[in-house]
Enzyme design. Structure first.
Site, PDB file in Angstrom:
ATOM      1  N   ILE A  19       2.171  -7.289 -12.810  1.00  0.00           N
ATOM      2  CA  ILE A  19       2.572  -5.919 -12.486  1.00  0.00           C
ATOM      3  C   ILE A  19       2.435  -5.709 -10.974  1.00  0.00           C
ATOM      4  CG2 ILE A  19       2.223  -3.473 -12.974  1.00  0.00           C
ATOM      5  CD1 ILE A  19       1.044  -4.246 -15.654  1.00  0.00           C
ATOM      6  N   PRO A  20       3.382  -6.259 -10.207  1.00  0.00           N
ATOM      7  CA  PRO A  20       3.312  -6.082  -8.749  1.00  0.00           C
ATOM      8  C   PRO A  20       3.566  -4.627  -8.354  1.00  0.00           C
ATOM      9  CG  PRO A  20       5.350  -7.174  -9.356  1.00  0.00           C
ATOM     10  CD  PRO A  20       4.538  -7.058 -10.616  1.00  0.00           C
ATOM     11  N   HIS A  21       2.835  -4.196  -7.338  1.00  0.00           N
ATOM     12  CA  HIS A  21       2.967  -2.828  -6.835  1.00  0.00           C
ATOM     13  C   HIS A  21       2.444  -2.774  -5.407  1.00  0.00           C
ATOM     14  CE1 HIS A  21      -0.903  -3.264  -8.878  1.00  0.00           C
ATOM     15  NE2 HIS A  21      -1.384  -2.380  -8.031  1.00  0.00           N
ATOM     16  N   ALA A  22       2.595  -1.632  -4.774  1.00  0.00           N
ATOM     17  CA  ALA A  22       2.211  -1.478  -3.370  1.00  0.00           C
ATOM     18  C   ALA A  22       0.704  -1.324  -3.209  1.00  0.00           C
ATOM     19  CB  ALA A  22       2.902  -0.251  -2.770  1.00  0.00           C
TER      20      ALA A  22
END
Length: 138
Positions: free
Chosen positions: A60-63
């Site tokens: 779950i890639p995110h900033a």
């Protein structure tokens, strides 16, 4: 505009590594005006401090929190890798990228989390069509 566009569900991706995937996600979210051009950097910075592969073959890639200003409005990108993709120390088959400004993405994220409770379930999800995934998560 909706958080998840059908165009932002990419099945059986042939991208080769985590960096390529993050670049693709950032470009896709930028194209549909969810994020600024700096969102890719924000995701790469997050990966430096926290590997976003969470287990069962899901990432779950995110900033990174310090760069939340790169997000214009909430959006998701879903990608599948039926044959697996190396993500740091883990192999993933299902990637859900999040650009979130508030809590409106939580219901959709909850649906996704409930669907990813085992490696077998993630393996099944990774083989679904774009239409099937869109119906499940929209």
């Amino acid at each position: 505009m909706t958080i998840l566009l059908k165009e932002n569900i990419v099945i059986s991706s042939n991208l080769q590594n985590k960096k390529e995937v993050i670049h693709f996600i950032a470009e896709r979210l930028y194209k549909y005006n969810y994020v600024t051009q700096d969102f890719e950097t924000a995701m790469l910075e997050k990966e430096k401090v926290f590997d976003t592969a969470i287990g069962f073959g899901v990432a779950i890639p995110h900033a990174i929190e310090t760069m939340k200003d790169t997000i214009l409005r909430s959006g998701l990108v879903i990608m599948t890798f039926p044959n697996g993709l190396q993500w740091g120390e883990k192999t993933v088959k299902f990637v859900v990228a999040i650009a979130a400004t508030g809590d409106e993405h939580m219901e959709l994220l909850s649906k996704i989390a409930l669907s990813c409770t085992s490696e077998e379930e993630v393996d099944r999800l990774s083989k679904l069509s774009q239409d099937q995934l869109f119906q499940m998560f929209s």
